[in-house]
Design a protein around this motif. Structure first.
Motif, short mmCIF file in Angstrom:
data_model
loop_
_atom_site.label_atom_id
_atom_site.label_comp_id
_atom_site.label_asym_id
_atom_site.label_seq_id
_atom_site.Cartn_x
_atom_site.Cartn_y
_atom_site.Cartn_z
N ARG A 51 0.93 -1.14 -0.33
CA ARG A 51 -0.15 -0.11 -0.08
C ARG A 51 1.18 1.57 0.15
O ARG A 51 2.25 1.47 0.11
CB ARG A 51 -0.79 -0.22 0.90
N PRO A 52 0.44 2.99 -0.53
CA PRO A 52 1.70 3.96 -0.13
C PRO A 52 2.39 3.89 1.10
O PRO A 52 1.74 2.90 2.01
CB PRO A 52 0.33 4.50 -0.43
N CYS A 53 3.29 4.73 0.54
CA CYS A 53 4.24 4.44 2.16
C CYS A 53 3.86 6.07 2.79
O CYS A 53 3.43 7.37 1.35
CB CYS A 53 5.73 4.75 1.59
N SER A 55 1.69 8.34 4.23
CA SER A 55 -0.06 8.59 3.81
C SER A 55 0.10 8.13 1.83
O SER A 55 -0.11 7.30 1.94
CB SER A 55 0.78 9.66 3.67
N ARG A 56 -0.33 8.89 1.04
CA ARG A 56 -0.67 8.33 0.03
C ARG A 56 0.31 8.27 -0.94
O ARG A 56 0.08 8.02 -2.41
CB ARG A 56 -1.75 9.48 -0.35
N LEU A 57 1.78 8.15 -0.93
CA LEU A 57 2.75 9.02 -1.98
C LEU A 57 3.49 6.48 -2.11
O LEU A 57 2.85 5.48 -1.49
CB LEU A 57 4.55 9.15 -1.29
N GLU A 102 3.82 16.20 -7.14
CA GLU A 102 2.60 17.09 -6.98
C GLU A 102 2.64 18.46 -6.66
O GLU A 102 1.14 18.60 -6.00
CB GLU A 102 2.89 15.70 -5.24
#
Length: 104
Positions: A51-53, A55-57, A102
């Motif tokens: 899953r993303p590291c 937070s959402r990265l 981003e």
């Protein structure tokens, strides 16, 4: 483009193998996987977050774990030997590049 192998040499048992393990990575996932094939590493040994590291990265610390003999083979095949602290700097730079992309 460059392939890197650190000097972590972490003692661990993985399955039937008790050894010292280091991390093999590269500037791109594609380059890492191409190099790994040449070393005889199996694609399913590639390590990345599920899953993303951070937070959402996307994951920035993707790598293969390699025993000392494979580490030596990787260096003979052209991988750059680096200190474990340099591995941290590489993953940090990847994260910063993602953040910059981003607009952060």
């Amino acid at each position: 483009m460059t392939v890197y192998v650190d000097n972590a040499r972490i003692p661990a048992r993985m399955g039937r193998i008790t050894a010292r393990w280091s991390h093999l990575t590269a500037d791109t996932v594609e380059e890492l996987n191409e190099f790994a094939v040449r070393l005889g590493l199996l694609p399913e040994w590639f390590q990345t977050c599920k899953r993303p590291c951070h937070s959402r990265l996307p994951c920035t610390h993707w790598h293969f774990d390699v025993v000392d003999a494979k580490r030596d083979e990787a260096i003979r095949a052209g991988a750059k030997a680096i200190d474990i602290r340099e591995m941290g700097a590489i993953t940090s730079a990847r994260r910063q590049a993602l953040l910059a992309g981003e607009g952060r």
